[in-house]
Design a protein around this motif. Structure first.
Motif, PDB file in Angstrom:
ATOM      1  N   GLY A  68      37.455  44.993  42.442  1.00  0.00           N
ATOM      2  CA  GLY A  68      36.926  45.017  41.079  1.00  0.00           C
ATOM      3  C   GLY A  68      35.927  46.119  40.823  1.00  0.00           C
ATOM      4  O   GLY A  68      35.962  46.761  39.770  1.00  0.00           O
ATOM      5  N   SER A  69      35.039  46.364  41.772  1.00  0.00           N
ATOM      6  CA  SER A  69      34.020  47.394  41.537  1.00  0.00           C
ATOM      7  C   SER A  69      34.646  48.783  41.453  1.00  0.00           C
ATOM      8  O   SER A  69      34.308  49.569  40.567  1.00  0.00           O
ATOM      9  N   ALA A  70      35.569  49.086  42.365  1.00  0.00           N
ATOM     10  CA  ALA A  70      36.228  50.395  42.328  1.00  0.00           C
ATOM     11  C   ALA A  70      37.069  50.543  41.062  1.00  0.00           C
ATOM     12  O   ALA A  70      37.075  51.603  40.426  1.00  0.00           O
ATOM     13  N   LEU A  71      37.766  49.480  40.673  1.00  0.00           N
ATOM     14  CA  LEU A  71      38.605  49.536  39.471  1.00  0.00           C
ATOM     15  C   LEU A  71      37.762  49.704  38.212  1.00  0.00           C
ATOM     16  O   LEU A  71      38.082  50.529  37.352  1.00  0.00           O
ATOM     17  N   ASP A 124      41.428  39.190  45.748  1.00  0.00           N
ATOM     18  CA  ASP A 124      42.205  39.782  46.838  1.00  0.00           C
ATOM     19  C   ASP A 124      43.591  39.186  46.946  1.00  0.00           C
ATOM     20  O   ASP A 124      44.547  39.887  47.214  1.00  0.00           O
ATOM     21  N   LEU A 125      43.716  37.858  46.714  1.00  0.00           N
ATOM     22  CA  LEU A 125      45.043  37.260  46.789  1.00  0.00           C
ATOM     23  C   LEU A 125      45.164  36.056  45.882  1.00  0.00           C
ATOM     24  O   LEU A 125      44.176  35.474  45.460  1.00  0.00           O
ATOM     25  N   ILE A 126      46.408  35.715  45.586  1.00  0.00           N
ATOM     26  CA  ILE A 126      46.714  34.516  44.818  1.00  0.00           C
ATOM     27  C   ILE A 126      47.448  33.572  45.752  1.00  0.00           C
ATOM     28  O   ILE A 126      48.538  33.892  46.233  1.00  0.00           O
ATOM     29  N   ALA A 127      46.822  32.427  46.019  1.00  0.00           N
ATOM     30  CA  ALA A 127      47.447  31.404  46.855  1.00  0.00           C
ATOM     31  C   ALA A 127      47.861  30.241  45.949  1.00  0.00           C
ATOM     32  O   ALA A 127      48.897  30.307  45.304  1.00  0.00           O
ATOM     33  N   THR A 128      47.013  29.217  45.848  1.00  0.00           N
ATOM     34  CA  THR A 128      47.343  28.076  44.981  1.00  0.00           C
ATOM     35  C   THR A 128      46.981  28.330  43.523  1.00  0.00           C
ATOM     36  O   THR A 128      47.402  27.582  42.646  1.00  0.00           O
ATOM     37  N   GLY A 129      46.181  29.360  43.269  1.00  0.00           N
ATOM     38  CA  GLY A 129      45.823  29.724  41.910  1.00  0.00           C
ATOM     39  C   GLY A 129      44.608  29.018  41.346  1.00  0.00           C
ATOM     40  O   GLY A 129      44.173  29.317  40.238  1.00  0.00           O
ATOM     41  N   ALA A 150      45.142  39.886  38.388  1.00  0.00           N
ATOM     42  CA  ALA A 150      45.705  40.811  39.365  1.00  0.00           C
ATOM     43  C   ALA A 150      45.123  40.547  40.746  1.00  0.00           C
ATOM     44  O   ALA A 150      43.973  40.124  40.878  1.00  0.00           O
ATOM     45  N   ALA A 151      45.938  40.831  41.752  1.00  0.00           N
ATOM     46  CA  ALA A 151      45.496  40.671  43.136  1.00  0.00           C
ATOM     47  C   ALA A 151      46.269  41.629  44.028  1.00  0.00           C
ATOM     48  O   ALA A 151      47.346  42.107  43.668  1.00  0.00           O
ATOM     49  N   MET A 152      45.729  41.866  45.192  1.00  0.00           N
ATOM     50  CA  MET A 152      46.417  42.683  46.182  1.00  0.00           C
ATOM     51  C   MET A 152      47.648  41.940  46.700  1.00  0.00           C
ATOM     52  O   MET A 152      48.718  42.524  46.822  1.00  0.00           O
ATOM     53  N   VAL A 174      50.098  43.616  44.064  1.00  0.00           N
ATOM     54  CA  VAL A 174      50.600  44.824  44.694  1.00  0.00           C
ATOM     55  C   VAL A 174      51.712  44.493  45.680  1.00  0.00           C
ATOM     56  O   VAL A 174      52.705  45.205  45.763  1.00  0.00           O
ATOM     57  N   CYS A 175      51.560  43.403  46.433  1.00  0.00           N
ATOM     58  CA  CYS A 175      52.601  43.003  47.381  1.00  0.00           C
ATOM     59  C   CYS A 175      52.589  41.486  47.549  1.00  0.00           C
ATOM     60  O   CYS A 175      51.657  40.818  47.099  1.00  0.00           O
TER      61      CYS A 175
END
Length: 180
Positions: A68-71, A124-129, A150-152, A174-175
């Motif tokens: 988030g900070s870089a974006l 960083d990721l989406i698991a259960t949301g 959004a997430a990596m 992203v993946c």
């Protein structure tokens, strides 16, 4: 999957049986340590949102802060931190959500957005949301508009992306790692 997504996916370390047996933990520190992979990761997000009207990037505690900070910097947008309960020093809104064995809470400063602000929510990721859904409820309570979550990494087998889409949210990752 494009070249950048594939190279980022390959840079993610999988740690078997951590933190408990049967779990394949997706360790993002290897992406952060690889300067080429980290640049590709941030570039993937920047290219996605460049040219869109984004007022703020909301980043989820704590690994979402890295992306988030870089974006936010690259998009010339503000950075808003969605924190675990008890970490913000001013007037906050709190949202509880379910965990596998209990509940947790996230919070946001009441003045984090102006009504109508266009926001990208990142983690960083989406698991259960659960965390992302709680964060979206907070953002919407203030009156901001969520352009996308959004997430990596997406872990589609855990159903989080589907839950977010069922709430009418656009989802970008992203993946993904499904069953592998």
């Amino acid at each position: 999957m494009d070249y950048f997504s594939e190279s980022i996916k390959k840079a993610i370390r999988t740690v078997p049986d951590w933190p408990k047996p049967g779990v394949a933990f997706r360790d993002i520190t290897t992406v952060l340590q690889d300067k080429t992979a980290f640049r590709k990761l941030i570039d993937a997000f920047v290219h996605r949102y460049h040219g869109h009207e984004i007022d703020a990037v909301a980043a989820v505690d704590a690994r979402g802060f890295i992306i988030g900070s870089a974006l936010a910097y690259e998009l010339n947008a503000s950075l808003v931190l969605v924190r675990k309960k008890g970490k913000l020093p001013f007037d906050t809104l709190v949202e509880d959500y379910e965990l596998e064995y209990g509940t947790a809470s996230v919070e946001l400063h009441k003045d984090a957005f102006k009504p109508g602000d266009k926001v990208v929510l990142v983690d960083d990721l989406i698991a259960t949301g659960g965390t992302m859904l709680a964060a979206t409820r907070l953002i919407r309570r203030i009156g901001a508009e969520i352009v996308e979550v959004a997430a990596m990494i997406d872990l589609p087998d855990l159903g989080g992306s589907r839950k977010l889409q069922d709430e009418g949210l656009q989802v970008y990752t992203v993946c993904s790692f499904d069953g592998d």
